[in-house]
Design a protein around this motif. Structure first.
Motif, PDB file in Angstrom:
ATOM      1  N   UNK A  26      12.961   1.622-135.904  1.00 40.83           N
ATOM      2  CA  UNK A  26      13.235   3.030-136.117  1.00 40.83           C
ATOM      3  C   UNK A  26      12.342   3.902-135.244  1.00 40.83           C
ATOM      4  N   UNK A  27      11.791   3.309-134.203  1.00 38.25           N
ATOM      5  CA  UNK A  27      11.179   4.059-133.115  1.00 38.25           C
ATOM      6  C   UNK A  27      10.073   5.008-133.538  1.00 38.25           C
ATOM      7  N   UNK A  28       9.158   4.545-134.362  1.00 39.24           N
ATOM      8  CA  UNK A  28       7.973   5.340-134.647  1.00 39.24           C
ATOM      9  C   UNK A  28       6.959   5.041-133.546  1.00 39.24           C
ATOM     10  N   UNK A  29       6.586   6.016-132.734  1.00 39.51           N
ATOM     11  CA  UNK A  29       5.743   5.759-131.567  1.00 39.51           C
ATOM     12  C   UNK A  29       4.409   5.102-131.898  1.00 39.51           C
ATOM     13  N   UNK A  30       3.872   5.351-133.089  1.00 38.39           N
ATOM     14  CA  UNK A  30       2.548   4.835-133.419  1.00 38.39           C
ATOM     15  C   UNK A  30       2.594   3.441-134.026  1.00 38.39           C
ATOM     16  N   UNK A  31       3.797   2.898-134.206  1.00 37.37           N
ATOM     17  CA  UNK A  31       3.903   1.592-134.835  1.00 37.37           C
ATOM     18  C   UNK A  31       4.707   0.642-133.960  1.00 37.37           C
ATOM     19  N   UNK A  32       4.422  -0.655-134.095  1.00 38.63           N
ATOM     20  CA  UNK A  32       5.177  -1.655-133.367  1.00 38.63           C
ATOM     21  C   UNK A  32       6.558  -1.804-133.986  1.00 38.63           C
ATOM     22  N   UNK A  33       7.493  -2.302-133.165  1.00 40.07           N
ATOM     23  CA  UNK A  33       8.828  -2.576-133.684  1.00 40.07           C
ATOM     24  C   UNK A  33       8.719  -3.578-134.826  1.00 40.07           C
ATOM     25  N   UNK A  34       9.402  -3.289-135.910  1.00 41.35           N
ATOM     26  CA  UNK A  34       9.301  -4.113-137.097  1.00 41.35           C
ATOM     27  C   UNK A  34      10.501  -5.046-137.189  1.00 41.35           C
ATOM     28  N   UNK A  35      10.250  -6.288-137.505  1.00 43.77           N
ATOM     29  CA  UNK A  35      11.352  -7.218-137.713  1.00 43.77           C
ATOM     30  C   UNK A  35      11.093  -8.012-138.977  1.00 43.77           C
ATOM     31  N   UNK A  36      12.141  -8.375-139.673  1.00 47.12           N
ATOM     32  CA  UNK A  36      11.979  -9.083-140.931  1.00 47.12           C
ATOM     33  C   UNK A  36      13.251  -9.843-141.250  1.00 47.12           C
ATOM     34  N   UNK A  37      13.104 -10.923-141.997  1.00 46.70           N
ATOM     35  CA  UNK A  37      14.293 -11.631-142.462  1.00 46.70           C
ATOM     36  C   UNK A  37      14.846 -10.862-143.640  1.00 46.70           C
ATOM     37  N   UNK A  38      16.071 -10.488-143.551  1.00 45.75           N
ATOM     38  CA  UNK A  38      16.658  -9.623-144.563  1.00 45.75           C
ATOM     39  C   UNK A  38      18.145  -9.915-144.651  1.00 45.75           C
ATOM     40  N   UNK A  39      18.896  -9.037-145.304  1.00 46.96           N
ATOM     41  CA  UNK A  39      20.311  -9.288-145.537  1.00 46.96           C
ATOM     42  C   UNK A  39      21.150  -8.117-145.059  1.00 46.96           C
ATOM     43  N   UNK A  85      14.032  -4.825-149.977  1.00 53.54           N
ATOM     44  CA  UNK A  85      13.634  -3.728-149.106  1.00 53.54           C
ATOM     45  C   UNK A  85      13.846  -4.123-147.652  1.00 53.54           C
ATOM     46  N   UNK A  86      14.500  -3.254-146.885  1.00 55.99           N
ATOM     47  CA  UNK A  86      14.786  -3.541-145.488  1.00 55.99           C
ATOM     48  C   UNK A  86      16.202  -4.005-145.238  1.00 55.99           C
ATOM     49  N   UNK A  87      16.987  -4.252-146.296  1.00 60.39           N
ATOM     50  CA  UNK A  87      18.370  -4.695-146.112  1.00 60.39           C
ATOM     51  C   UNK A  87      19.229  -3.578-145.516  1.00 60.39           C
ATOM     52  N   UNK A 116      22.726   2.617-143.800  1.00 54.74           N
ATOM     53  CA  UNK A 116      24.111   2.305-144.136  1.00 54.74           C
ATOM     54  C   UNK A 116      24.942   2.585-142.894  1.00 54.74           C
ATOM     55  N   UNK A 117      25.670   1.581-142.443  1.00 56.24           N
ATOM     56  CA  UNK A 117      26.536   1.712-141.274  1.00 56.24           C
ATOM     57  C   UNK A 117      27.970   1.554-141.756  1.00 56.24           C
ATOM     58  N   UNK A 118      28.825   2.515-141.431  1.00 54.71           N
ATOM     59  CA  UNK A 118      30.213   2.463-141.894  1.00 54.71           C
ATOM     60  C   UNK A 118      31.137   3.019-140.813  1.00 54.71           C
ATOM     61  N   UNK A 119      32.428   2.769-140.997  1.00 56.65           N
ATOM     62  CA  UNK A 119      33.409   3.346-140.074  1.00 56.65           C
ATOM     63  C   UNK A 119      33.521   4.848-140.289  1.00 56.65           C
ATOM     64  N   UNK A 120      33.371   5.288-141.540  1.00 52.99           N
ATOM     65  CA  UNK A 120      33.315   6.721-141.848  1.00 52.99           C
ATOM     66  C   UNK A 120      32.765   6.884-143.257  1.00 52.99           C
ATOM     67  N   UNK A 121      32.278   8.100-143.550  1.00 54.73           N
ATOM     68  CA  UNK A 121      31.686   8.402-144.848  1.00 54.73           C
ATOM     69  C   UNK A 121      32.398   9.581-145.501  1.00 54.73           C
ATOM     70  N   UNK A 122      32.452   9.557-146.824  1.00 53.45           N
ATOM     71  CA  UNK A 122      32.857  10.751-147.557  1.00 53.45           C
ATOM     72  C   UNK A 122      31.754  11.791-147.380  1.00 53.45           C
ATOM     73  N   UNK A 123      32.135  13.035-147.156  1.00 49.97           N
ATOM     74  CA  UNK A 123      31.159  14.061-146.777  1.00 49.97           C
ATOM     75  C   UNK A 123      30.129  14.349-147.862  1.00 49.97           C
ATOM     76  N   UNK A 124      30.552  14.383-149.138  1.00 52.10           N
ATOM     77  CA  UNK A 124      29.593  14.696-150.200  1.00 52.10           C
ATOM     78  C   UNK A 124      28.546  13.595-150.300  1.00 52.10           C
ATOM     79  N   UNK A 125      28.975  12.337-150.224  1.00 52.62           N
ATOM     80  CA  UNK A 125      28.021  11.231-150.271  1.00 52.62           C
ATOM     81  C   UNK A 125      27.096  11.272-149.057  1.00 52.62           C
ATOM     82  N   UNK A 126      27.647  11.621-147.911  1.00 48.51           N
ATOM     83  CA  UNK A 126      26.841  11.705-146.688  1.00 48.51           C
ATOM     84  C   UNK A 126      25.702  12.704-146.874  1.00 48.51           C
ATOM     85  N   UNK A 127      26.024  13.874-147.411  1.00 50.69           N
ATOM     86  CA  UNK A 127      25.005  14.897-147.611  1.00 50.69           C
ATOM     87  C   UNK A 127      23.985  14.465-148.660  1.00 50.69           C
TER      88      UNK A 127
END
Length: 206
Positions: A26-39, A85-87, A116-127
């Motif tokens: 997530x590109x925080x300049x002060x931290x290294x890229x984080x990787x973890x085994x997750x789902x 956490x991290x999924x 959350x990655x989706x093809x599209x979101x309902x607007x109220x949930x998005x907000x």
């Protein structure tokens, strides 16, 4: 060890890939890229808020401890016990449709869903999700490409999702949304802005 389970959740067929490896930055300049085994939890189209959190608990569950056991219980009974956490959560079109309640977004953020990655979101949930500090990304090609066991990497700085060996671009997220996420949600973000404005006002009055 990974397993695959097909469930029917009312409006959509849900395919869950459990045990895949996800790498995210997530590109925080002060931290290294984080990787973890997750789902990566993958579901279908038109997943509504009642499937994310049953409406019958709306007035009896308000804290994360009360919400968590019921997350996705009518869609995927494995989710609440196995989410970490991290999924990531992947879904099809119109994710989060239905009634406007805060518990689904609050619960998903509280259990540590990174994005959350989706093809599209309902607007109220998005907000509502932005208000909680969740990252929501629309990227249909990444959803179609994902297979159980794929490595997933999300690079917010480049606006790219890597699924396996393929990369998919998504619309760049506004800096305000990223700032809300960094602050932990809309309320802490608003408090931070008010404090900064108060300090600037006090300086100008001296």
């Amino acid at each position: 060890m990974s397993k695959k389970k097909i469930l029917y959740g009312g409006l959509a067929l849900a395919a869950v890939g459990v045990g895949s490896l996800a790498v995210y930055s997530f590109n925080k300049p002060t931290k290294k890229k984080r990787s973890t085994e997750t789902k990566v939890w993958k579901y279908g189209n038109d997943i509504n808020t009642d499937q994310l959190f049953p409406g019958k608990y709306t007035y009896t569950c308000s804290t994360l401890e009360e919400i968590k056991p019921h997350l996705l219980e009518d869609l995927d009974q494995d989710f609440a016990e196995n989410v970490s956490e991290g999924d990531f959560l992947f879904a099809g079109k119109n994710f989060g449709c239905g009634s406007s309640r805060e518990q689904p977004a609050l619960g998903l953020k509280g259990v540590g869903i990174q994005a959350i990655v989706a093809k599209s979101f309902a607007r109220i949930f998005y907000r509502a999700s932005i208000n909680q500090g969740l990252i929501l990304i629309e990227c249909p090609k990444a959803i179609d490409a994902f297979q159980e066991g794929d490595h997933v990497e999300i690079d917010l700085e480049r606006s790219v999702i890597k699924v396996g060996e393929k990369e998919f671009e998504f619309p760049k997220l506004p800096k305000e949304i990223l700032a809300i996420r960094e602050a932990g949600g809309l309320l802490p973000y608003s408090r931070k802005l008010l404090k900064e404005r108060q300090k600037n006002r006090e300086k100008s009055e001296k």
